[in-house]
Enzyme design. Sequence first.
Site, PDB file in Angstrom:
ATOM      1  N   HIS A  44       0.727  -1.181   0.042  1.00  0.00           N
ATOM      2  CA  HIS A  44       0.000  -0.029   0.012  1.00  0.00           C
ATOM      3  C   HIS A  44       0.998   1.194   0.134  1.00  0.00           C
ATOM      4  O   HIS A  44       1.559   1.325   0.830  1.00  0.00           O
ATOM      5  CB  HIS A  44      -0.807   0.063   1.351  1.00  0.00           C
ATOM      6  CG  HIS A  44      -1.688   1.200   1.531  1.00  0.00           C
ATOM      7  ND1 HIS A  44      -1.722   2.024   2.423  1.00  0.00           N
ATOM      8  CD2 HIS A  44      -2.813   1.534   0.686  1.00  0.00           C
ATOM      9  CE1 HIS A  44      -2.473   3.047   2.480  1.00  0.00           C
ATOM     10  NE2 HIS A  44      -3.177   2.791   1.301  1.00  0.00           N
ATOM     11  N   HIS A  68      -7.557   8.158  -3.765  1.00  0.00           N
ATOM     12  CA  HIS A  68      -8.291   6.973  -4.087  1.00  0.00           C
ATOM     13  C   HIS A  68      -9.280   7.194  -4.993  1.00  0.00           C
ATOM     14  O   HIS A  68     -10.049   6.034  -5.418  1.00  0.00           O
ATOM     15  CB  HIS A  68      -8.840   6.473  -2.827  1.00  0.00           C
ATOM     16  CG  HIS A  68      -7.738   5.823  -1.812  1.00  0.00           C
ATOM     17  ND1 HIS A  68      -7.323   6.670  -0.448  1.00  0.00           N
ATOM     18  CD2 HIS A  68      -6.828   5.023  -1.758  1.00  0.00           C
ATOM     19  CE1 HIS A  68      -6.527   6.161  -0.144  1.00  0.00           C
ATOM     20  NE2 HIS A  68      -5.916   4.910  -0.707  1.00  0.00           N
ATOM     21  N   ARG A 148      -2.250  23.789   2.959  1.00  0.00           N
ATOM     22  CA  ARG A 148      -2.702  22.761   2.023  1.00  0.00           C
ATOM     23  C   ARG A 148      -2.074  21.570   2.481  1.00  0.00           C
ATOM     24  O   ARG A 148      -0.948  21.107   1.998  1.00  0.00           O
ATOM     25  CB  ARG A 148      -2.464  23.203   0.534  1.00  0.00           C
ATOM     26  CG  ARG A 148      -3.272  22.637  -0.444  1.00  0.00           C
ATOM     27  CD  ARG A 148      -3.067  21.045  -0.753  1.00  0.00           C
ATOM     28  NE  ARG A 148      -3.757  20.730  -1.840  1.00  0.00           N
ATOM     29  CZ  ARG A 148      -4.872  19.513  -1.526  1.00  0.00           C
ATOM     30  NH1 ARG A 148      -4.860  19.264  -0.254  1.00  0.00           N
ATOM     31  NH2 ARG A 148      -5.474  19.242  -2.564  1.00  0.00           N
ATOM     32  N   CYS A 196      -0.840  27.765  -4.619  1.00  0.00           N
ATOM     33  CA  CYS A 196      -1.481  26.495  -5.137  1.00  0.00           C
ATOM     34  C   CYS A 196      -1.932  26.350  -6.281  1.00  0.00           C
ATOM     35  O   CYS A 196      -2.605  27.560  -6.871  1.00  0.00           O
ATOM     36  CB  CYS A 196      -2.700  25.962  -3.793  1.00  0.00           C
ATOM     37  SG  CYS A 196      -3.395  24.580  -4.488  1.00  0.00           S
ATOM     38  N   TYR A 334      -2.095  17.664 -10.861  1.00  0.00           N
ATOM     39  CA  TYR A 334      -1.139  18.745 -11.240  1.00  0.00           C
ATOM     40  C   TYR A 334      -0.672  18.805 -12.537  1.00  0.00           C
ATOM     41  O   TYR A 334       0.384  19.073 -12.915  1.00  0.00           O
ATOM     42  CB  TYR A 334      -0.097  19.047  -9.932  1.00  0.00           C
ATOM     43  CG  TYR A 334      -0.736  19.254  -8.615  1.00  0.00           C
ATOM     44  CD1 TYR A 334      -1.469  20.409  -8.381  1.00  0.00           C
ATOM     45  CD2 TYR A 334      -0.582  18.150  -7.758  1.00  0.00           C
ATOM     46  CE1 TYR A 334      -1.722  20.379  -7.031  1.00  0.00           C
ATOM     47  CE2 TYR A 334      -0.907  18.369  -6.667  1.00  0.00           C
ATOM     48  CZ  TYR A 334      -1.598  19.416  -6.163  1.00  0.00           C
ATOM     49  OH  TYR A 334      -2.324  19.722  -5.073  1.00  0.00           O
TER      50      TYR A 334
HETATM   51  N1  LIG Z   1       4.435  16.618   2.105  1.00  0.00           N
HETATM   52  C1  LIG Z   1       3.663  17.379   1.629  1.00  0.00           C
HETATM   53  N2  LIG Z   1       4.193  18.487   0.952  1.00  0.00           N
HETATM   54  C2  LIG Z   1       3.297  19.229   0.350  1.00  0.00           C
HETATM   55  C3  LIG Z   1       1.952  18.784   0.186  1.00  0.00           C
HETATM   56  C4  LIG Z   1       1.188  17.911   0.958  1.00  0.00           C
HETATM   57  O1  LIG Z   1       0.373  17.732   1.274  1.00  0.00           O
HETATM   58  N3  LIG Z   1       2.448  17.053   1.471  1.00  0.00           N
HETATM   59  N4  LIG Z   1       0.890  19.551  -0.361  1.00  0.00           N
HETATM   60  C5  LIG Z   1       1.443  20.456  -1.503  1.00  0.00           C
HETATM   61  C6  LIG Z   1       0.822  21.578  -2.034  1.00  0.00           C
HETATM   62  S1  LIG Z   1      -0.441  20.983  -3.210  1.00  0.00           S
HETATM   63  C7  LIG Z   1       0.690  22.944  -1.609  1.00  0.00           C
HETATM   64  S2  LIG Z   1      -0.306  24.188  -2.376  1.00  0.00           S
HETATM   65  C8  LIG Z   1       1.633  23.338  -0.676  1.00  0.00           C
HETATM   66  C9  LIG Z   1       1.051  24.122   0.293  1.00  0.00           C
HETATM   67  O2  LIG Z   1       2.076  24.625   1.261  1.00  0.00           O
HETATM   68  P1  LIG Z   1       1.472  25.088   2.788  1.00  0.00           P
HETATM   69  O3  LIG Z   1       0.607  24.353   3.254  1.00  0.00           O
HETATM   70  O4  LIG Z   1       2.777  25.557   3.471  1.00  0.00           O
HETATM   71  O5  LIG Z   1       0.954  26.436   2.337  1.00  0.00           O
HETATM   72  O6  LIG Z   1       2.404  22.289  -0.001  1.00  0.00           O
HETATM   73  C10 LIG Z   1       2.976  21.035  -1.054  1.00  0.00           C
HETATM   74  N5  LIG Z   1       3.793  20.100  -0.427  1.00  0.00           N
HETATM   75 MO   LIG Z   2      -1.453  23.086  -4.003  1.00  0.00          MO
END
Ligand SMILES: Nc1nc2c(c(=O)[nH]1)N[C@H]1C(S)=C(S)[C@@H](COP(=O)(O)O)O[C@H]1N2
Ligand SMILES: [Mo]
Length: 528
Positions: A44, A68, A148, A196, A334
């Site tokens: 997993h 998922h 996020r 984002c 993305y």
């Molecule tokens: N390990 C990890 N890194 C991550 C994410 C996550 O969910 N996990 N989210 C990404 C996304 S989509 C965004 S927009 C940014 C958000 O950064 P912040 O929460 O510091 O604003 O972290 C990025 N890095």
């Molecule tokens: Mo994001």
Amino acid sequence: MWVSPNGRPLYTRAEVAEHATPEKRIWVTYGDGVYDVTDFVAIHPGGERIMLAAGRAVDPFWAVFSVHGTPETRELIEQYRIGDLVPRESDPSAAEMDSRGTGLEMLFANEPERHPSLRVRAARPCNAEAAPESLLPYVTPNELFFVRNHLPVPVIDADTFELAVEGPGIPDDFRVSVTDLKTKFPPTSVMVTLQCAGNRRAEMHAVKPVKGLQWESGAVSNAVWTGVRLRDLLAAAGYTLPDLSSAELPDGVAHVHFDGAEGYGASIPAEKALDPRGDVLIAYEMNGEPIPRDHGFPLRAVVPGHVAARSVKWLSRIALSDDESPSHWQQRDYKGFSPSATLETSDYSRAQSIQELPVQSAIVFPRPGDAVVPDKDGCVPVRGYAVSGGGRAIYRVDVSPDGGKSWIDADIVRAPDQPYGRHWAWTQWEARVPVAAAISASLSPSAAAGSSAASDAEPVGKITLVCKAVDSSYNSQPETFEGIYNVRGVLVGAWSRVPVQVKPPSEGTASGTQQHQQQHQQQHPPQR
Ligand SMILES: Nc1nc2c(c(=O)[nH]1)N[C@H]1C(S)=C(S)[C@@H](COP(=O)(O)O)O[C@H]1N2
Ligand SMILES: [Mo]
């Protein structure tokens, strides 16, 4: 044994619950299906977390973890199907099993405290945008910075935490501690705005529905990040940095992978990662403090000029590779698609990953629907931000009082103090927008007569403020969302439109915008 109409064995919820250990085998349910996932647990991608669903329904977990929600995952779980669930109304164990909870609570038992001003778009995992007031300071205070998260925030002990680095020339099991990073390398600070990919998605959704969190314009924030240059770390680990006088990178390294300790992952092109002017950091501080848990404690990759999705938090592994990261978020999310592509027809294997973002700007104040009062010169103050990808500067921001018929140049209030091609931080702007002509146009007999039905006539004093930015490639934002529509609602950079109601000065002394700003200054004195 009972069998379902389609011939599969039928199980009650209590029977499923008995299968929650490898010895008794691990069963889960999804919808009305029963699955034996014992052999899948070890592979997993989300690791041990799957055990929280052992003997129970995975549906609540799948609803929370969007990874998922794909045809592939549904197809995958079907391979493990062993039977069907007895319909709830015929299952004598349903009530008792429901009372045991979903197991989901356990996953989120260690979330950090969050500032009440954050605008929560999804609670678990936490996705919250910065409040409009929080977008006014040039450097966003840590606790007001948007969050996020795709997964629960991991609990990490910085004293024992180690970052793995893998690549040609780097010894196997090379590890570096947080203390090593802080003491053995020169610290570098870079101001970087993170945005984002889905910032302003709600505006696109209003034009045509998209799938994703309903971000308004606050999925963006700006901070000073301090850490080690990725180049320096790779060199110290044993990788031979490419000769800068050569135009080409050596073969075998085209991408740099970043893995988060909680299961997220992404990659960036090696050209960016190895460029001394790319300013890619392995950061341990955010605005002079240890990075808060929500933003990646203790280590985070910071990739200036790229979509925030590549700035991987809780960074636990860096790997040099010929290919992009195999992570779901690099391969199956993305990416941009044509306006006609659907969730089903979006071909992720062919589309390019989002790295650098296009030019963006948004009006922060006034807010949509605000009542605003012009000053003695007949002007309404409008404030906002602009930012582009790839280090491109903001050359100009145009603001319109009349939906885009006429424009004035906004004043640049604060722009990054960064070299050409490395404008990683946003630009803040302000305009005093003359609204008298726009109001009289909305009131003029020709405007009223021009509309076919009386109900179409613009109500008194209603105008639409618009902004659009121009970056240092002289690229600008598209007028509407239609041409850039994509079903996941990413790369959402059409003109920012804010309908407001203009009130005569007698009805108040300060405009809505001024009130907001006064409130804001009391809470957060201006940053120097
Ligand atoms: N390990 C990890 N890194 C991550 C994410 C996550 O969910 N996990 N989210 C990404 C996304 S989509 C965004 S927009 C940014 C958000 O950064 P912040 O929460 O510091 O604003 O972290 C990025 N890095
Ligand atoms: Mo994001």
